[in-house]
Design a protein around this motif. Sequence first.
Motif, PDB file in Angstrom:
ATOM      1  N   SER A  42      -2.394 -12.436  -2.417  1.00  6.82           N
ATOM      2  CA  SER A  42      -3.045 -13.350  -1.475  1.00  6.82           C
ATOM      3  C   SER A  42      -4.204 -14.083  -2.122  1.00  6.82           C
ATOM      4  O   SER A  42      -4.739 -13.686  -3.158  1.00  6.82           O
ATOM      5  CB  SER A  42      -3.521 -12.600  -0.221  1.00  6.82           C
ATOM      6  OG  SER A  42      -4.592 -11.737  -0.506  1.00  6.82           O
ATOM      7  N   ILE A  43      -4.583 -15.170  -1.466  1.00  4.56           N
ATOM      8  CA  ILE A  43      -5.681 -16.020  -1.929  1.00  4.56           C
ATOM      9  C   ILE A  43      -6.955 -15.640  -1.179  1.00  4.56           C
ATOM     10  O   ILE A  43      -6.943 -15.478   0.043  1.00  4.56           O
ATOM     11  CB  ILE A  43      -5.341 -17.502  -1.707  1.00  4.56           C
ATOM     12  CG1 ILE A  43      -4.176 -17.907  -2.621  1.00  4.56           C
ATOM     13  CG2 ILE A  43      -6.556 -18.391  -1.957  1.00  4.56           C
ATOM     14  CD1 ILE A  43      -3.674 -19.320  -2.389  1.00  4.56           C
ATOM     15  N   ASN A  44      -8.043 -15.489  -1.920  1.00  5.89           N
ATOM     16  CA  ASN A  44      -9.351 -15.175  -1.357  1.00  5.89           C
ATOM     17  C   ASN A  44     -10.383 -16.182  -1.864  1.00  5.89           C
ATOM     18  O   ASN A  44     -10.178 -16.806  -2.912  1.00  5.89           O
ATOM     19  CB  ASN A  44      -9.763 -13.761  -1.757  1.00  5.89           C
ATOM     20  CG  ASN A  44      -8.920 -12.708  -1.078  1.00  5.89           C
ATOM     21  OD1 ASN A  44      -8.976 -12.530   0.132  1.00  5.89           O
ATOM     22  ND2 ASN A  44      -8.101 -12.007  -1.862  1.00  5.89           N
ATOM     23  N   THR A  73      -6.888 -11.110  -6.895  1.00  6.13           N
ATOM     24  CA  THR A  73      -7.227  -9.690  -6.818  1.00  6.13           C
ATOM     25  C   THR A  73      -6.264  -8.900  -5.942  1.00  6.13           C
ATOM     26  O   THR A  73      -6.047  -7.723  -6.191  1.00  6.13           O
ATOM     27  CB  THR A  73      -8.642  -9.495  -6.243  1.00  6.13           C
ATOM     28  OG1 THR A  73      -8.686 -10.066  -4.929  1.00  6.13           O
ATOM     29  CG2 THR A  73      -9.690 -10.147  -7.114  1.00  6.13           C
ATOM     30  N   ASP A  74      -5.712  -9.528  -4.902  1.00  8.75           N
ATOM     31  CA  ASP A  74      -4.959  -8.790  -3.883  1.00  8.75           C
ATOM     32  C   ASP A  74      -3.473  -8.819  -4.140  1.00  8.75           C
ATOM     33  O   ASP A  74      -2.871  -9.903  -4.226  1.00  8.75           O
ATOM     34  CB  ASP A  74      -5.226  -9.394  -2.508  1.00  8.75           C
ATOM     35  CG  ASP A  74      -6.591  -9.035  -1.957  1.00  8.75           C
ATOM     36  OD1 ASP A  74      -7.379  -8.412  -2.681  1.00  8.75           O
ATOM     37  OD2 ASP A  74      -6.859  -9.365  -0.788  1.00  8.75           O
ATOM     38  N   VAL A  95       3.263  -0.177  -3.233  1.00 12.79           N
ATOM     39  CA  VAL A  95       1.810  -0.004  -3.270  1.00 12.79           C
ATOM     40  C   VAL A  95       1.102  -1.322  -2.989  1.00 12.79           C
ATOM     41  O   VAL A  95       1.703  -2.398  -3.055  1.00 12.79           O
ATOM     42  CB  VAL A  95       1.362   0.531  -4.653  1.00 12.79           C
ATOM     43  CG1 VAL A  95       1.852   1.956  -4.877  1.00 12.79           C
ATOM     44  CG2 VAL A  95       1.876  -0.380  -5.782  1.00 12.79           C
ATOM     45  N   PHE A  96      -0.205  -1.219  -2.677  1.00 14.67           N
ATOM     46  CA  PHE A  96      -1.037  -2.419  -2.562  1.00 14.67           C
ATOM     47  C   PHE A  96      -2.432  -2.105  -3.061  1.00 14.67           C
ATOM     48  O   PHE A  96      -2.832  -0.944  -3.135  1.00 14.67           O
ATOM     49  CB  PHE A  96      -1.008  -3.007  -1.157  1.00 14.67           C
ATOM     50  CG  PHE A  96      -1.719  -2.242  -0.064  1.00 14.67           C
ATOM     51  CD1 PHE A  96      -2.419  -2.930   0.910  1.00 14.67           C
ATOM     52  CD2 PHE A  96      -1.665  -0.846   0.044  1.00 14.67           C
ATOM     53  CE1 PHE A  96      -3.059  -2.268   1.957  1.00 14.67           C
ATOM     54  CE2 PHE A  96      -2.296  -0.181   1.088  1.00 14.67           C
ATOM     55  CZ  PHE A  96      -2.996  -0.894   2.035  1.00 14.67           C
ATOM     56  N   ALA A  97      -3.180  -3.157  -3.413  1.00 18.48           N
ATOM     57  CA  ALA A  97      -4.491  -2.929  -4.030  1.00 18.48           C
ATOM     58  C   ALA A  97      -5.317  -4.206  -4.060  1.00 18.48           C
ATOM     59  O   ALA A  97      -4.775  -5.323  -4.027  1.00 18.48           O
ATOM     60  CB  ALA A  97      -4.331  -2.406  -5.462  1.00 18.48           C
ATOM     61  N   MET A  98      -6.641  -4.017  -4.137  1.00 18.37           N
ATOM     62  CA  MET A  98      -7.557  -5.065  -4.590  1.00 18.37           C
ATOM     63  C   MET A  98      -7.938  -4.676  -6.015  1.00 18.37           C
ATOM     64  O   MET A  98      -8.512  -3.609  -6.240  1.00 18.37           O
ATOM     65  CB  MET A  98      -8.791  -5.159  -3.699  1.00 18.37           C
ATOM     66  CG  MET A  98      -9.767  -6.249  -4.136  1.00 18.37           C
ATOM     67  SD  MET A  98     -11.156  -6.507  -3.006  1.00 18.37           S
ATOM     68  CE  MET A  98     -12.162  -5.063  -3.331  1.00 18.37           C
ATOM     69  N   VAL A  99      -7.624  -5.512  -6.967  1.00 18.81           N
ATOM     70  CA  VAL A  99      -7.656  -5.135  -8.382  1.00 18.81           C
ATOM     71  C   VAL A  99      -9.003  -5.453  -9.035  1.00 18.81           C
ATOM     72  O   VAL A  99      -9.449  -6.611  -9.039  1.00 18.81           O
ATOM     73  CB  VAL A  99      -6.534  -5.858  -9.153  1.00 18.81           C
ATOM     74  CG1 VAL A  99      -6.475  -5.367 -10.601  1.00 18.81           C
ATOM     75  CG2 VAL A  99      -5.185  -5.636  -8.469  1.00 18.81           C
ATOM     76  N   MET A 140      -8.697  -7.391   0.162  1.00 16.40           N
ATOM     77  CA  MET A 140     -10.082  -7.847   0.094  1.00 16.40           C
ATOM     78  C   MET A 140     -10.668  -8.077   1.483  1.00 16.40           C
ATOM     79  O   MET A 140     -11.790  -7.647   1.782  1.00 16.40           O
ATOM     80  CB  MET A 140     -10.220  -9.116  -0.744  1.00 16.40           C
ATOM     81  CG  MET A 140     -11.663  -9.625  -0.811  1.00 16.40           C
ATOM     82  SD  MET A 140     -11.940 -10.995  -1.931  1.00 16.40           S
ATOM     83  CE  MET A 140     -11.918 -10.155  -3.522  1.00 16.40           C
ATOM     84  N   SER A 141      -9.938  -8.747   2.351  1.00  8.27           N
ATOM     85  CA  SER A 141     -10.461  -9.042   3.684  1.00  8.27           C
ATOM     86  C   SER A 141     -10.668  -7.770   4.496  1.00  8.27           C
ATOM     87  O   SER A 141     -11.691  -7.608   5.173  1.00  8.27           O
ATOM     88  CB  SER A 141      -9.507  -9.989   4.419  1.00  8.27           C
ATOM     89  OG  SER A 141      -9.462 -11.251   3.790  1.00  8.27           O
TER      90      SER A 141
END
Length: 338
Positions: A42-44, A73-74, A95-99, A140-141
């Motif tokens: 995703s875009i942040n 990052t997401d 899996v998912f993450a903020m990197v 992130m959000s």
Amino acid sequence: MTKTMKAVRLHEFGGPDVLLYEDAPQPEITAHDVLVRVHAASINPPDLYLRDGYRALPPEWQPSPTFPLILGTDVSGTVAAVGKDVAGFRVGDEVFAMVRFPEDLMKGSNAYAEYVSVPASELALKPAGIDHIQAAGAPMSLLTAWQFLVDLGHDAPNPFQAFSHAPIPLDGKTVLVNGAGGGVGHLAVQIARLKGAKVIAVASGKHEALLRDLGADTFIDYTKVAAETVAKDVDLVLDAVGGANMERFLPIIKQNGVLFLVNPLGFSGHGQAAERKIIVSSTQVRSNGAQLAEVGRLLDDGTVRVVIDSSYPLADASIAHRRASEGSIQGKIVLITA
């Protein structure tokens, strides 16, 4: 021979057109990392700022990275390989993450790619009840809203202030969320409601039906009336917008109330806040796999949901960034890689 992948890379700072979809080396992993085959990213806002070279910051704060770099990052995807010291994840896990955020804030965390290396401590199993697009929109959000409102989750120094950010109990409180239709805002509305608060959502009129559906008790269309002229006796304001005149919310906050600023740069009301005994606080969201796992359960059962504004193929990242720059985003914008 180095393996390659498709990625969106920057060779210079600038507008959306500097985002180039091209071949790049596939990342290697350390003993503590997990290689993730990215299905969506995703875009942040930090992606947009870094693409532009953080030109809004003072020159001494602006990055001097080594090009090319990969934004983002997401991520949500599938485990492709695990480091030898990694426990808790296996090849094939979703899996998912903020990197690596904010560690890689100024050089990119490499999410706009087919593969990304993620520290295992930042990773969580993707909630089975949502798809990769929704999961990619969350980290992130959702972590921002959670760390501001519920649990900071770390003791790292605060880059914005001398004291540590401290959430307050929300049960029975009145919480106003400014920018409630955006990525952080629409999740903050749901979390505040979940924790027992009465929620006032401030956004443009196009978001009203959604935000009421997500649990907002009151809606204010800022295009028709200034929120600070109609709201009153608020315990907490979470400003997810930032920009000029954030201090305008101080008069509607109760004495001993709080103003949380997601982007505090430019706030000039500290003296006024001190007079009314209002705590003004901010923090920098940080990667946290354990917290993602915790809030992931809320995504899994539908207690909290991620709203997707739009999605684009990874190759169309420049188009997606143009959409992000248009404003009035409802939820998150997502890039699909597979």
